[in-house]
Write an enzyme that holds these catalytic residues in place. Structure first.
Site, PDB file in Angstrom:
ATOM      1  N   GLU A 140       0.820  -1.212   0.000  1.00 22.16           N
ATOM      2  CA  GLU A 140       0.000   0.000   0.000  1.00 22.16           C
ATOM      3  C   GLU A 140       0.856   1.265   0.000  1.00 22.16           C
ATOM      4  O   GLU A 140       0.631   2.177  -0.793  1.00 22.16           O
ATOM      5  CB  GLU A 140      -0.930   0.009   1.227  1.00 22.16           C
TER       6      GLU A 140
ATOM      7  N   ASP B  31      -0.799  -5.029   3.011  1.00 18.71           N
ATOM      8  CA  ASP B  31      -1.321  -3.839   3.695  1.00 18.71           C
ATOM      9  C   ASP B  31      -0.705  -3.854   5.093  1.00 18.71           C
ATOM     10  O   ASP B  31      -1.047  -4.706   5.924  1.00 18.71           O
ATOM     11  CB  ASP B  31      -2.850  -3.889   3.775  1.00 18.71           C
TER      12      ASP B  31
ATOM     13  N   ILE C  82      -0.906  -1.782   7.706  1.00 24.03           N
ATOM     14  CA  ILE C  82      -1.933  -1.572   8.746  1.00 24.03           C
ATOM     15  C   ILE C  82      -3.253  -1.402   8.025  1.00 24.03           C
ATOM     16  O   ILE C  82      -3.500  -0.356   7.393  1.00 24.03           O
ATOM     17  CB  ILE C  82      -1.675  -0.312   9.607  1.00 24.03           C
ATOM     18  N   ASP C  83      -4.098  -2.383   8.092  1.00 16.72           N
ATOM     19  CA  ASP C  83      -5.439  -2.186   7.557  1.00 16.72           C
ATOM     20  C   ASP C  83      -6.293  -1.682   8.713  1.00 16.72           C
ATOM     21  O   ASP C  83      -6.410  -2.344   9.739  1.00 16.72           O
ATOM     22  CB  ASP C  83      -6.028  -3.477   6.969  1.00 16.72           C
TER      23      ASP C  83
ATOM     24  N   THR D  13      -6.007   2.026   9.145  1.00 12.72           N
ATOM     25  CA  THR D  13      -5.107   3.121   9.553  1.00 12.72           C
ATOM     26  C   THR D  13      -5.869   4.225  10.275  1.00 12.72           C
ATOM     27  O   THR D  13      -5.363   4.800  11.250  1.00 12.72           O
ATOM     28  CB  THR D  13      -4.367   3.692   8.324  1.00 12.72           C
TER      29      THR D  13
ATOM     30  N   ASP E 259      -6.268  -4.592   0.522  1.00 18.91           N
ATOM     31  CA  ASP E 259      -7.265  -4.781   1.591  1.00 18.91           C
ATOM     32  C   ASP E 259      -7.933  -6.142   1.481  1.00 18.91           C
ATOM     33  O   ASP E 259      -8.530  -6.620   2.444  1.00 18.91           O
ATOM     34  CB  ASP E 259      -8.378  -3.718   1.501  1.00 18.91           C
TER      35      ASP E 259
END
Ligand code: IPD
Length: 294
Positions: free
Chosen positions: A78, A98, A100-101, A103, A228
């Site tokens: 990402e 990703d 940190i999905d 954020t 995601d």
């Protein structure tokens, strides 16, 4: 022998899965520790599309660790894409990350955040690892080998009736009035057909894990990205669930849209209610989405 333009996946997938699990656990520890600290927040495509130094640190850690182990593999991350790298899926073994999905949750200290690592070979999603790092739930899936949460086998819901469904969705980061109106219209349509309820938790990857566990009957979203849903697609399918396009065809990872459900009957009932919301594709190839929103 694979030529320079085509790399084969020589490592057994088991080894890839184990490497992804180990790096996700390490990344999760960093995120957990950073959650309560002050963050430096920047914006990307819109005022609600956020990134912190932790997203970047974690993505660098994941990519550098996996690159060391699998030097010929490709990466879609990402934050690397936000920094200008190409987002195109080839036949090469590719990690889709990703860091940190969730954020926005992370920025606000809401503990609904996850690390998401998917892996594809010849454009087929083979592995998925999602680590919900505050509740310490590790979701894994490998094509043909089932999906698990902390070692427990997952089974998606067998509900076929939308009037008995709890549905998850996300609003994404777009704030353009026409698109926002469409997002709310879709929720209204699902409530009008008497779904039990609609919930928004702030992490598309974890929404999809809830579909895989059978906690909820379905999830849909317009505006999410390939990172995601790549890992989650494997986990949902291996739990017996369905991933499809919002228009009812097969899932297109780069299309920025998805419907997931425990059963195909449920997925189709949701598809029937959804009005399209157009987004630029992740791979920038134009196509079905008539390019409205970033
Ligand atoms: C976002 C989250 C959010 C969803 C967005 C995603 P990020 O991912 O999953 O819930 O609405 O569309 O892009 O930016 O937190 O990795």
């Amino acid at each position: 022998m694979a030529g320079s333009g085509e790399r084969s996946c020589q490592q057994p997938l088991e080894e890839c899965l184990e490497a992804a699990v180990q790096v996700a656990l390490g990344a999760g520890q960093i995120i957990r520790e950073a959650l309560r600290n002050e963050k430096r927040v920047q914006t990307k495509s819109s005022a609600a599309d956020l990134v912190t130094e932790t997203d970047q640190i974690v993505e660098n850690l994941i990519i550098s660790t996996l690159k060391k182990k699998f030097p010929s593999h490709r990466f879609i991350g990402e934050e690397s894409v936000a920094a200008g790298e190409k987002c195109s899926l080839t036949d090469d073994p590719t990690w889709i990350i990703d860091p940190i999905d969730g954020t926005c949750n992370f920025v606000h200290g809401v503990p609904v955040v996850a690390v998401s690592i998917g892996f594809s070979v010849k454009k087929e999603l083979e592995l998925g690892v999602i680590y919900s790092c505050v509740e310490e739930k590790l979701y894994t899936g490998r094509k043909g080998h089932g999906a698990f949460c902390n070692g427990q086998k997952l089974q998606a819901s067998n509900q076929t009736d939308i009037t008995k469904a709890l549905i998850l969705t996300e609003l994404g980061s777009i704030r353009e009035p026409v698109a926002v109106k469409k997002l709310f219209n879709n929720m209204e349509r699902l409530l009008r057909v008497h779904a039990h309820g609609i919930r928004i938790i702030g992490s598309a990857a974890l929404d999809l894990c809830h579909v895989a566990t059978g906690d909820v009957e379905a999830f849909y979203q317009f505006g999410l990205h390939c990172w995601d849903m790549a890992a989650a697609a494997v986990i949902v399918r291996e739990a017996g669930g369905i991933m499809m396009d919002t228009a009812g065809g097969p899932l297109d990872l780069m299309s920025r849209r998805v419907v997931a459900a425990g059963t195909s009957e449920m997925a189709h009932q949701i598809v029937q209610e959804l009005q399209p919301v157009a987004y630029e594709r992740d791979d920038g190839t134009g196509g079905a989405n008539d390019s409205l929103s970033k």
